[in-house]
Design a protein around this motif. Structure first.
Motif, PDB file in Angstrom:
ATOM      1  N   ASN A 184      50.117  31.367  47.369  1.00 47.07           N
ATOM      2  CA  ASN A 184      51.547  31.156  47.607  1.00 47.07           C
ATOM      3  C   ASN A 184      52.048  31.872  48.862  1.00 47.07           C
ATOM      4  OD1 ASN A 184      51.685  29.631  45.235  1.00 47.07           O
ATOM      5  ND2 ASN A 184      52.184  31.432  43.983  1.00 47.07           N
ATOM      6  N   GLY A 185      51.214  31.872  49.896  1.00 47.94           N
ATOM      7  CA  GLY A 185      51.621  32.467  51.165  1.00 47.94           C
ATOM      8  C   GLY A 185      51.411  33.958  51.272  1.00 47.94           C
ATOM      9  N   TRP A 186      50.848  34.579  50.232  1.00 54.14           N
ATOM     10  CA  TRP A 186      50.616  36.028  50.232  1.00 54.14           C
ATOM     11  C   TRP A 186      49.128  36.332  50.161  1.00 54.14           C
ATOM     12  CZ3 TRP A 186      54.465  39.451  51.074  1.00 54.14           C
ATOM     13  CH2 TRP A 186      55.770  38.977  50.927  1.00 54.14           C
ATOM     14  N   SER A 187      48.726  37.354  50.872  1.00 51.65           N
ATOM     15  CA  SER A 187      47.333  37.808  50.851  1.00 51.65           C
ATOM     16  C   SER A 187      47.252  39.150  50.138  1.00 51.65           C
ATOM     17  CB  SER A 187      46.782  37.937  52.272  1.00 51.65           C
ATOM     18  OG  SER A 187      46.729  36.670  52.905  1.00 51.65           O
ATOM     19  N   PHE A 188      46.399  39.208  49.127  1.00 49.22           N
ATOM     20  CA  PHE A 188      46.140  40.446  48.384  1.00 49.22           C
ATOM     21  C   PHE A 188      44.918  41.086  49.019  1.00 49.22           C
ATOM     22  CE2 PHE A 188      44.011  42.524  44.655  1.00 49.22           C
ATOM     23  CZ  PHE A 188      44.951  43.524  44.467  1.00 49.22           C
ATOM     24  N   LEU A 189      45.081  42.317  49.522  1.00 49.72           N
ATOM     25  CA  LEU A 189      44.030  42.892  50.360  1.00 49.72           C
ATOM     26  C   LEU A 189      43.906  44.401  50.168  1.00 49.72           C
ATOM     27  CD1 LEU A 189      45.717  44.430  52.792  1.00 49.72           C
ATOM     28  CD2 LEU A 189      45.953  42.117  53.663  1.00 49.72           C
ATOM     29  N   GLN A 190      42.858  44.931  50.788  1.00 49.88           N
ATOM     30  CA  GLN A 190      42.603  46.368  50.777  1.00 49.88           C
ATOM     31  C   GLN A 190      42.369  46.833  52.208  1.00 49.88           C
ATOM     32  OE1 GLN A 190      39.147  47.738  48.457  1.00 49.88           O
ATOM     33  NE2 GLN A 190      40.364  49.500  47.831  1.00 49.88           N
ATOM     34  N   ALA A 191      43.070  47.888  52.602  1.00 51.61           N
ATOM     35  CA  ALA A 191      42.947  48.426  53.956  1.00 51.61           C
ATOM     36  C   ALA A 191      41.672  49.238  54.098  1.00 51.61           C
ATOM     37  CB  ALA A 191      44.155  49.295  54.291  1.00 51.61           C
ATOM     38  N   ALA A 192      40.994  49.086  55.222  1.00 63.02           N
ATOM     39  CA  ALA A 192      39.758  49.824  55.455  1.00 63.02           C
ATOM     40  C   ALA A 192      40.007  51.309  55.670  1.00 63.02           C
ATOM     41  CB  ALA A 192      39.025  49.237  56.659  1.00 63.02           C
ATOM     42  N   LYS A 193      41.149  51.664  56.286  1.00 67.85           N
ATOM     43  CA  LYS A 193      41.337  53.050  56.702  1.00 67.85           C
ATOM     44  C   LYS A 193      41.480  54.017  55.538  1.00 67.85           C
ATOM     45  CE  LYS A 193      46.384  52.762  57.232  1.00 67.85           C
ATOM     46  NZ  LYS A 193      47.496  52.819  58.191  1.00 67.85           N
ATOM     47  N   ASP A 194      42.044  53.538  54.401  1.00 66.65           N
ATOM     48  CA  ASP A 194      42.307  54.456  53.292  1.00 66.65           C
ATOM     49  C   ASP A 194      42.166  53.816  51.919  1.00 66.65           C
ATOM     50  OD1 ASP A 194      44.511  52.809  53.235  1.00 66.65           O
ATOM     51  OD2 ASP A 194      45.967  54.373  53.725  1.00 66.65           O
TER      52      ASP A 194
ATOM     53  N   ALA B 139      53.847  44.164  45.368  1.00 70.41           N
ATOM     54  CA  ALA B 139      53.765  42.824  44.799  1.00 70.41           C
ATOM     55  C   ALA B 139      54.379  41.867  45.802  1.00 70.41           C
ATOM     56  CB  ALA B 139      54.528  42.766  43.467  1.00 70.41           C
ATOM     57  N   PRO B 140      54.093  40.569  45.713  1.00 71.36           N
ATOM     58  CA  PRO B 140      54.762  39.628  46.616  1.00 71.36           C
ATOM     59  C   PRO B 140      56.280  39.798  46.555  1.00 71.36           C
ATOM     60  CG  PRO B 140      52.994  38.534  45.428  1.00 71.36           C
ATOM     61  CD  PRO B 140      53.127  39.902  44.824  1.00 71.36           C
ATOM     62  N   ASP B 141      56.897  39.964  47.707  1.00 70.43           N
ATOM     63  CA  ASP B 141      58.340  40.216  47.805  1.00 70.43           C
ATOM     64  C   ASP B 141      58.746  41.510  47.109  1.00 70.43           C
ATOM     65  OD1 ASP B 141      59.235  38.015  49.365  1.00 70.43           O
ATOM     66  OD2 ASP B 141      59.010  36.712  47.617  1.00 70.43           O
ATOM     67  N   GLY B 142      57.798  42.413  46.886  1.00 68.98           N
ATOM     68  CA  GLY B 142      58.077  43.652  46.171  1.00 68.98           C
ATOM     69  C   GLY B 142      58.362  44.819  47.094  1.00 68.98           C
ATOM     70  N   ALA B 143      58.272  46.013  46.541  1.00 66.16           N
ATOM     71  CA  ALA B 143      58.557  47.237  47.283  1.00 66.16           C
ATOM     72  C   ALA B 143      57.435  47.534  48.274  1.00 66.16           C
ATOM     73  CB  ALA B 143      58.721  48.406  46.312  1.00 66.16           C
ATOM     74  N   ARG B 144      57.834  48.129  49.398  1.00 69.26           N
ATOM     75  CA  ARG B 144      56.844  48.563  50.382  1.00 69.26           C
ATOM     76  C   ARG B 144      56.174  49.839  49.895  1.00 69.26           C
ATOM     77  NH1 ARG B 144      59.772  48.870  55.099  1.00 69.26           N
ATOM     78  NH2 ARG B 144      60.602  50.881  54.445  1.00 69.26           N
ATOM     79  N   ASP B 145      54.838  49.849  49.917  1.00 65.32           N
ATOM     80  CA  ASP B 145      54.087  51.070  49.652  1.00 65.32           C
ATOM     81  C   ASP B 145      53.702  51.763  50.952  1.00 65.32           C
ATOM     82  OD1 ASP B 145      53.982  51.454  46.881  1.00 65.32           O
ATOM     83  OD2 ASP B 145      52.336  50.038  46.638  1.00 65.32           O
TER      84      ASP B 145
ATOM     85  N   TYR C 263      43.874  51.548  50.570  1.00 64.71           N
ATOM     86  CA  TYR C 263      45.135  51.186  49.929  1.00 64.71           C
ATOM     87  C   TYR C 263      45.183  49.673  49.713  1.00 64.71           C
ATOM     88  CZ  TYR C 263      49.609  53.233  48.511  1.00 64.71           C
ATOM     89  OH  TYR C 263      50.655  53.726  47.775  1.00 64.71           O
ATOM     90  N   VAL C 264      45.691  49.263  48.557  1.00 62.66           N
ATOM     91  CA  VAL C 264      45.723  47.868  48.147  1.00 62.66           C
ATOM     92  C   VAL C 264      47.163  47.369  48.130  1.00 62.66           C
ATOM     93  CG1 VAL C 264      45.369  46.341  46.153  1.00 62.66           C
ATOM     94  CG2 VAL C 264      43.603  47.990  46.807  1.00 62.66           C
ATOM     95  N   GLY C 265      47.361  46.117  48.466  1.00 67.10           N
ATOM     96  CA  GLY C 265      48.693  45.542  48.375  1.00 67.10           C
ATOM     97  C   GLY C 265      48.736  44.132  48.937  1.00 67.10           C
ATOM     98  N   TYR C 266      49.945  43.645  49.131  1.00 71.58           N
ATOM     99  CA  TYR C 266      50.182  42.276  49.578  1.00 71.58           C
ATOM    100  C   TYR C 266      50.853  42.269  50.950  1.00 71.58           C
ATOM    101  CZ  TYR C 266      49.386  40.885  44.703  1.00 71.58           C
ATOM    102  OH  TYR C 266      48.837  40.681  43.461  1.00 71.58           O
TER     103      TYR C 266
END
Length: 274
Positions: free
Chosen positions: A67-77, A45-51, A79-82
């Motif tokens: 609010n300065g954060w990008s919600f995205l999905q990584a191509a390699k696996d 989450a924004p300012d949350g725990a690192r996955d 994985y979703v996060g901010y």
């Protein structure tokens, strides 16, 4: 149950391709981008725990900027996060990847010139031209021997893992500057052109086939609850672990006994990759 780690949905939006997106959310197509810093923490989450982490040049799909954060999905696996929006750059055509443990970008094709930044193993860059010992890239000049063309893969996951020996242990880490057990396995397999999810539980469920007990072969994977290691040979393994706080080589039987003695249980799976 949908795995939130690989499902691009939050309280406001959902990826348009999802067939079972919750009602009431805005459906978005997403836009392509790449990681534009040496290492970016992928947060829950924004300012949350690192996955997990992403390294320079990795392709991502951005579904929301807020609010300065990008919600995205990584191509390699998937994985979703901010990540901070400032950690992203526009898409570019990557041509090479860093196949050395790490490298520096230089301001000129001279190893005595000022370095501009460091890049981890797995980073992707665009080559603009060659100058003998250096390739000119979109970031500056990088030693040619530290780069491999995209599509040129390593052959031995255990040998790739050995490139990380001594790397500090970092929970959720995915770079030469700090890495955890599943990050090490993922780096080793991706370098060899083998798909690999991001977390050890996913890896245990999705990778390889069960192997005979104690029939250890180089490249096998050993799993515990919340931990994974790569087999080097019949007697030793390599893993990023909190006991050494680093990537280290350890006798297999000693590791099995130590991990069980510290309360983390027995080996839960022994898998062999195709």
């Amino acid at each position: 149950m949908t795995d939130r780690r690989r499902t691009p949905v939050n309280d406001r939006i959902a990826a348009a391709h999802l067939k079972d997106a919750p009602a009431g959310l805005d459906l978005v197509e997403g836009t392509a981008a790449r990681i534009g810093v040496p290492v970016a923490d992928l947060l829950r989450a924004p300012d949350g725990a690192r996955d997990r982490q992403l390294v320079y040049g990795e392709p991502v799909t951005v579904y929301e900027d807020r609010n300065g954060w990008s919600f995205l999905q990584a191509a390699k696996d998937s994985y979703v996060g901010y990540v901070p929006g400032t950690a992203l750059t526009a898409p570019f055509e990557a041509t090479h990847w860093v196949s050395a443990p790490a490298t520096h970008c230089y301001s000129a094709d001279d190893f005595k010139s000022p370095e501009t930044q460091a890049l981890s193993h797995g980073s992707r860059v665009q080559a603009l031209g060659g100058t003998g010992r250096f390739l000119e890239t979109n970031l500056g000049f990088i030693p040619a021997r530290h780069l491999s063309p995209l599509g040129a893969h390593a052959a031995d996951p255990a040998a790739v893992a050995e490139l990380f020996l001594g790397t500090p242990y970092l929970w959720g880490g995915n770079s030469r500057f700090g890495i955890d057990c599943s990050g090490l396995v993922q780096a080793a397999l991706l370098a060899c052109g083998m798909p690999c999810p991001g977390d050890s539980g996913m890896q245990e469920a999705e990778l390889g086939e069960a192997a005979a007990s104690k029939d250890y072969q180089r490249g096998d994977l050993l799993f515990w609850k919340g931990h994974v290691a790569l087999v080097r040979d019949a007697r030793t393994l390599i893993h990023a672990n909190a006991h050494d706080m680093a990537v280290a080589i350890e006798p297999i039987e000693a590791a099995v006994e130590r991990i069980q003695a510290q309360g983390d249980g027995p080996v839960t799976a022994h898998k062999r990759l195709a």
